[in-house]
Motif scaffolding. Structure first.
Motif, PDB file in Angstrom:
ATOM      1  N   THR A 414       2.340  -3.603  15.174  1.00 18.66           N
ATOM      2  CA  THR A 414       1.487  -2.572  14.586  1.00 18.66           C
ATOM      3  C   THR A 414       2.399  -1.550  13.936  1.00 18.66           C
ATOM      4  OG1 THR A 414      -0.178  -2.872  16.318  1.00 18.66           O
ATOM      5  CG2 THR A 414      -0.306  -0.865  15.009  1.00 18.66           C
ATOM      6  N   ASN A 415       2.215  -1.331  12.630  1.00 22.31           N
ATOM      7  CA  ASN A 415       3.128  -0.498  11.856  1.00 22.31           C
ATOM      8  C   ASN A 415       2.369   0.661  11.213  1.00 22.31           C
ATOM      9  OD1 ASN A 415       5.462  -2.396  12.107  1.00 22.31           O
ATOM     10  ND2 ASN A 415       4.080  -3.737  10.977  1.00 22.31           N
ATOM     11  N   ARG A 416       2.897   1.882  11.356  1.00 21.31           N
ATOM     12  CA  ARG A 416       2.220   3.084  10.895  1.00 21.31           C
ATOM     13  C   ARG A 416       2.933   3.681   9.665  1.00 21.31           C
ATOM     14  NH1 ARG A 416      -0.993   7.441  12.861  1.00 21.31           N
ATOM     15  NH2 ARG A 416      -2.245   5.759  13.768  1.00 21.31           N
ATOM     16  N   LEU A 417       2.137   4.006   8.642  1.00 22.28           N
ATOM     17  CA  LEU A 417       2.601   4.763   7.490  1.00 22.28           C
ATOM     18  C   LEU A 417       1.760   6.028   7.370  1.00 22.28           C
ATOM     19  CD1 LEU A 417       3.047   1.973   4.784  1.00 22.28           C
ATOM     20  CD2 LEU A 417       4.856   3.077   6.128  1.00 22.28           C
ATOM     21  N   ASP A 418       2.285   7.021   6.660  1.00 22.02           N
ATOM     22  CA  ASP A 418       1.518   8.233   6.406  1.00 22.02           C
ATOM     23  C   ASP A 418       0.348   7.906   5.471  1.00 22.02           C
ATOM     24  OD1 ASP A 418       3.378   9.585   7.905  1.00 22.02           O
ATOM     25  OD2 ASP A 418       4.486  10.381   6.176  1.00 22.02           O
ATOM     26  N   GLY A 419      -0.777   8.518   5.699  1.00 16.38           N
ATOM     27  CA  GLY A 419      -1.916   8.341   4.802  1.00 16.38           C
ATOM     28  C   GLY A 419      -2.866   7.265   5.280  1.00 16.38           C
ATOM     29  N   GLN A 420      -3.870   7.003   4.452  1.00 16.25           N
ATOM     30  CA  GLN A 420      -4.917   6.039   4.755  1.00 16.25           C
ATOM     31  C   GLN A 420      -4.737   4.778   3.920  1.00 16.25           C
ATOM     32  OE1 GLN A 420      -8.154   8.862   3.689  1.00 16.25           O
ATOM     33  NE2 GLN A 420      -8.902   8.518   5.762  1.00 16.25           N
ATOM     34  N   ILE A 421      -5.155   3.639   4.466  1.00 18.96           N
ATOM     35  CA  ILE A 421      -5.080   2.379   3.735  1.00 18.96           C
ATOM     36  C   ILE A 421      -6.497   1.906   3.430  1.00 18.96           C
ATOM     37  CG2 ILE A 421      -4.357  -0.037   3.792  1.00 18.96           C
ATOM     38  CD1 ILE A 421      -2.066   0.794   5.646  1.00 18.96           C
ATOM     39  N   PHE A 422      -6.834   1.911   2.148  1.00 12.57           N
ATOM     40  CA  PHE A 422      -8.073   1.322   1.643  1.00 12.57           C
ATOM     41  C   PHE A 422      -7.769   0.081   0.805  1.00 12.57           C
ATOM     42  CE2 PHE A 422      -9.537   5.536   2.688  1.00 12.57           C
ATOM     43  CZ  PHE A 422     -10.873   5.393   3.000  1.00 12.57           C
ATOM     44  N   ALA A 423      -6.651   0.101   0.095  1.00  9.75           N
ATOM     45  CA  ALA A 423      -6.273  -1.010  -0.774  1.00  9.75           C
ATOM     46  C   ALA A 423      -5.770  -2.187   0.055  1.00  9.75           C
ATOM     47  CB  ALA A 423      -5.192  -0.560  -1.760  1.00  9.75           C
ATOM     48  N   THR A 424      -5.832  -3.381  -0.550  1.00  7.29           N
ATOM     49  CA  THR A 424      -5.344  -4.600   0.093  1.00  7.29           C
ATOM     50  C   THR A 424      -3.888  -4.841  -0.321  1.00  7.29           C
ATOM     51  OG1 THR A 424      -7.552  -5.563   0.172  1.00  7.29           O
ATOM     52  CG2 THR A 424      -5.707  -7.095   0.242  1.00  7.29           C
ATOM     53  N   PRO A 425      -3.011  -5.201   0.611  1.00  7.94           N
ATOM     54  CA  PRO A 425      -1.604  -5.384   0.258  1.00  7.94           C
ATOM     55  C   PRO A 425      -1.377  -6.606  -0.627  1.00  7.94           C
ATOM     56  CG  PRO A 425      -1.994  -6.072   2.522  1.00  7.94           C
ATOM     57  CD  PRO A 425      -3.263  -5.436   2.047  1.00  7.94           C
ATOM     58  N   ALA A 426      -0.239  -6.601  -1.309  1.00  8.21           N
ATOM     59  CA  ALA A 426       0.237  -7.742  -2.086  1.00  8.21           C
ATOM     60  C   ALA A 426       1.599  -8.138  -1.540  1.00  8.21           C
ATOM     61  CB  ALA A 426       0.344  -7.381  -3.568  1.00  8.21           C
ATOM     62  N   ALA A 427       1.936  -9.422  -1.652  1.00 12.45           N
ATOM     63  CA  ALA A 427       3.231  -9.901  -1.168  1.00 12.45           C
ATOM     64  C   ALA A 427       3.807 -10.876  -2.184  1.00 12.45           C
ATOM     65  CB  ALA A 427       3.087 -10.576   0.192  1.00 12.45           C
ATOM     66  N   VAL A 428       5.012 -10.582  -2.653  1.00 10.75           N
ATOM     67  CA  VAL A 428       5.707 -11.432  -3.615  1.00 10.75           C
ATOM     68  C   VAL A 428       7.158 -11.543  -3.185  1.00 10.75           C
ATOM     69  CG1 VAL A 428       6.373 -11.767  -6.018  1.00 10.75           C
ATOM     70  CG2 VAL A 428       4.165 -10.692  -5.482  1.00 10.75           C
ATOM     71  N   GLY A 429       7.671 -12.756  -3.074  1.00 10.50           N
ATOM     72  CA  GLY A 429       9.061 -12.930  -2.663  1.00 10.50           C
ATOM     73  C   GLY A 429       9.281 -12.385  -1.267  1.00 10.50           C
ATOM     74  N   ARG A 430      10.278 -11.512  -1.119  1.00 10.40           N
ATOM     75  CA  ARG A 430      10.624 -10.950   0.184  1.00 10.40           C
ATOM     76  C   ARG A 430       9.970  -9.595   0.436  1.00 10.40           C
ATOM     77  NH1 ARG A 430      15.338  -9.251   0.473  1.00 10.40           N
ATOM     78  NH2 ARG A 430      15.667  -9.501   2.725  1.00 10.40           N
ATOM     79  N   ALA A 431       9.095  -9.155  -0.475  1.00 12.62           N
ATOM     80  CA  ALA A 431       8.572  -7.794  -0.397  1.00 12.62           C
ATOM     81  C   ALA A 431       7.060  -7.770  -0.213  1.00 12.62           C
ATOM     82  CB  ALA A 431       8.955  -7.004  -1.648  1.00 12.62           C
ATOM     83  N   LEU A 432       6.625  -6.781   0.546  1.00 12.15           N
ATOM     84  CA  LEU A 432       5.218  -6.474   0.740  1.00 12.15           C
ATOM     85  C   LEU A 432       4.959  -5.141   0.043  1.00 12.15           C
ATOM     86  CD1 LEU A 432       2.733  -7.538   2.503  1.00 12.15           C
ATOM     87  CD2 LEU A 432       3.448  -5.830   4.187  1.00 12.15           C
ATOM     88  N   TYR A 433       3.884  -5.074  -0.746  1.00 15.09           N
ATOM     89  CA  TYR A 433       3.550  -3.858  -1.491  1.00 15.09           C
ATOM     90  C   TYR A 433       2.267  -3.273  -0.906  1.00 15.09           C
ATOM     91  CZ  TYR A 433       7.012  -5.726  -4.696  1.00 15.09           C
ATOM     92  OH  TYR A 433       8.178  -6.233  -5.238  1.00 15.09           O
ATOM     93  N   LEU A 434       2.376  -2.051  -0.390  1.00 12.60           N
ATOM     94  CA  LEU A 434       1.269  -1.392   0.289  1.00 12.60           C
ATOM     95  C   LEU A 434       0.932  -0.084  -0.407  1.00 12.60           C
ATOM     96  CD1 LEU A 434       2.149  -1.807   4.088  1.00 12.60           C
ATOM     97  CD2 LEU A 434       0.122  -2.663   2.955  1.00 12.60           C
ATOM     98  N   ARG A 435      -0.357   0.103  -0.700  1.00 12.01           N
ATOM     99  CA  ARG A 435      -0.807   1.358  -1.271  1.00 12.01           C
ATOM    100  C   ARG A 435      -1.589   2.133  -0.207  1.00 12.01           C
ATOM    101  NH1 ARG A 435      -4.645   2.429  -6.642  1.00 12.01           N
ATOM    102  NH2 ARG A 435      -4.261   4.692  -6.706  1.00 12.01           N
ATOM    103  N   THR A 436      -1.227   3.382  -0.007  1.00 11.89           N
ATOM    104  CA  THR A 436      -2.026   4.288   0.798  1.00 11.89           C
ATOM    105  C   THR A 436      -2.723   5.267  -0.149  1.00 11.89           C
ATOM    106  OG1 THR A 436      -0.321   5.994   1.074  1.00 11.89           O
ATOM    107  CG2 THR A 436      -0.279   4.132   2.618  1.00 11.89           C
ATOM    108  N   ASP A 437      -3.460   6.195   0.417  1.00 14.66           N
ATOM    109  CA  ASP A 437      -4.102   7.194  -0.439  1.00 14.66           C
ATOM    110  C   ASP A 437      -3.098   8.171  -1.025  1.00 14.66           C
ATOM    111  OD1 ASP A 437      -3.611   8.284   2.110  1.00 14.66           O
ATOM    112  OD2 ASP A 437      -5.182   9.789   1.853  1.00 14.66           O
ATOM    113  N   LYS A 438      -1.856   8.104  -0.571  1.00 12.73           N
ATOM    114  CA  LYS A 438      -0.845   9.038  -1.036  1.00 12.73           C
ATOM    115  C   LYS A 438       0.254   8.408  -1.882  1.00 12.73           C
ATOM    116  CE  LYS A 438      -1.364  11.865   3.149  1.00 12.73           C
ATOM    117  NZ  LYS A 438      -2.042  12.990   2.489  1.00 12.73           N
ATOM    118  N   ALA A 439       0.588   7.127  -1.634  1.00  9.38           N
ATOM    119  CA  ALA A 439       1.796   6.558  -2.234  1.00  9.38           C
ATOM    120  C   ALA A 439       1.706   5.042  -2.300  1.00  9.38           C
ATOM    121  CB  ALA A 439       3.033   6.973  -1.436  1.00  9.38           C
ATOM    122  N   LEU A 440       2.644   4.464  -3.059  1.00 10.20           N
ATOM    123  CA  LEU A 440       2.860   3.019  -3.106  1.00 10.20           C
ATOM    124  C   LEU A 440       4.209   2.735  -2.456  1.00 10.20           C
ATOM    125  CD1 LEU A 440       1.988   0.194  -4.191  1.00 10.20           C
ATOM    126  CD2 LEU A 440       3.317   0.715  -6.250  1.00 10.20           C
TER     127      LEU A 440
END
Length: 452
Positions: A414-440
């Motif tokens: 279970t991993n915590r970031l600042d802000g809220q998560i409404f968007a769905t993550p994307a994953a390409v190669g070795r990276a996961l891209y997560l959008r919160t209400d504050k940042a990418l």
């Protein structure tokens, strides 16, 4: 941070993503992540590998880019850039707010002054914000639900083009190389009541969108090159008299059946199938129960389409696709754990869903038999992602849960970031891209020898 101790064998589920990858349309094949829920639209990241199991604001973050405005749209990605949409809202007086809300009956609505709808471009390597392109300014926007945003539909990325849809507020095509608007369209008018939510689908030379308001209900295809209407088909199923029960926020899925590309389209009270080329209705099927404000995108496997009827006692349905000349039918239904907003995920013979209140359920996809049910915690709007043999799903508290697929529940982290998560993550190669209400965020394990 809570981390499971057992090591995870990589590559276990790689073969299971093949079907979803084959569903990707040729027009968007050059983008690494062309649409919401990935190349096949079913939440599978086929080429993701060596993704980090754990992260935080200080661990395994390659970069974090604050985003202007507010939007729940999920990122789309090509070789060098990431695109998203956002809405920059403005203040409104108390008197105007009261008048606007009186004119738009509904629950938990919020209003804004003039809203700027924009496309954002972020450099994939550095995280630098490259472009902030104004697409529309809406002087008198409809109210939206407090859990929605003015930029919730995700964009679609194809070769040299980005398609951004904001429901009643407009649709625009952007030249991604020149960062300029190619065309815009504002004639698809409807009363959403809760704001826009349907994400478009690009099929060959057509951009297809749902327009299911409380006042009008139809599906339409725009010519991707010009923005003109290619076809438009009214919903044919009989709806309830209450206008609030006529609306929906669904996203279609294109599947191949009997040599034809079929658009599977969930709407209020009915699921439809259309010829993607012409808009001809091929069949429709009643849910048999109340179904409205549909948000989850359907997924398909084993000759079935899986969807949720969304609000007011939602049910998870498995629709058996018709053989040539036959009719569709509901193969099974399950009430327990059906989500209002989060889309289902199919992995092999198992179907996974997460309810809005944070209860994860695994079912046998063919029979609908519940396999396990576990409470994750928090409230959910984001949809789950299968990547690198794991399921990733985030809640509105900023937590992302990492689950091992299988018939026994196992929470890996279970991993915590600042802000809220409404968007769905994307994953390409070795990276996961997560959008919160504050940042990418770009979430990635540092390469060997890299400076932390």
């Amino acid at each position: 941070m809570n981390v499971a101790r057992r090591p995870f064998p990589r590559g276990t589920w790689a073969a299971l993503t093949t079907l979803a990858a084959l569903l990707a349309q040729a027009s968007s094949a050059t983008a690494d992540w062309p649409q919401w829920r990935g190349p096949g639209g079913q939440g599978h990241a086929g080429d993701a590998h060596d993704l980090p199991l754990t992260w935080s604001e200080t661990e395994n973050v390659s970069w974090k880019t604050p985003l202007p405005g507010r939007g729940w749209s999920s990122p789309v990605i090509d070789a060098e850039r990431i695109w998203l949409t956002t809405a920059v809202e403005s203040e409104i007086s108390a008197e105007e707010k009261a008048a606007r809300l009186k004119a738009h009956p509904g629950n938990s609505l919020v209003v804004s002054g003039p809203v700027q709808l924009r496309a954002l471009c972020v450099d994939r390597t550095s995280g630098r914000l490259l472009h902030d392109i104004e697409l529309f300014t809406i002087s008198d926007p409809q109210p939206i639900h407090s859990l929605n945003s003015y930029a919730s539909p995700s964009p679609v990325l194809a070769t040299g083009r980005l398609y951004c849809h904001f429901g009643d507020f407009g649709t625009a095509c952007v030249d991604t190389a020149a960062a300029r608007v190619v065309w815009s369209h504002r004639e698809l008018r409807l009363d959403h009541e809760n704001g826009p939510g349907s994400t478009p689908v690009l099929w060959r030379d057509k951009l297809i969108v749902h327009c299911d308001g409380r006042d009008v209900q139809y599906i339409v295809a725009l010519d991707a090159a010009t923005g003109t209407v290619a076809w438009k088909t009214a919903r044919s199923g009989e709806l309830r008299a209450d206008t609030q029960l006529k609306k929906a926020y669904g996203t279609p899925l294109v599947i191949e059946r009997d040599g034809r590309d079929v658009l599977v389209s969930p709407a209020a009270d009915w699921i439809y199938a259309y010829d993607a080329a012409t808009g001809e209705e091929l069949w429709r099927l009643s849910y048999g129960v109340l179904g409205f404000s549909i948000v989850p995108r359907p997924v398909t496997a084993h000759g079935l389409v899986f969807m949720s009827t969304s609000f007011m006692q939602p049910e998870l349905l498995a629709v058996r696709l018709p053989e040539a000349g036959g009719a569709p039918a509901i193969a099974w239904r399950e009430k327990k754990g059906a989500p209002n907003m989060s889309s289902p995920l199919i992995v092999g013979d198992e179907l996974y869903v997460v309810s809005d209140k944070g209860v994860a359920t695994c079912l046998d996809a063919r029979s609908g038999r519940p396999v396990w049910t576990e409470r994750l915690g928090g409230n959910f709007s984001s949809s789950p992602l299968l990547a690198d043999g794991r399921i990733y799903v985030g809640n509105r508290d900023g937590d992302t849960f990492v689950i091992r697929p299988g018939t026994t529940f196992e929470l890996l982290a279970t991993n915590r970031l600042d802000g809220q998560i409404f968007a769905t993550p994307a994953a390409v190669g070795r990276a996961l891209y997560l959008r919160t209400d504050k940042a990418l965020y770009r979430i990635e394990t540092p390469a060997a020898g890299a400076t932390p």
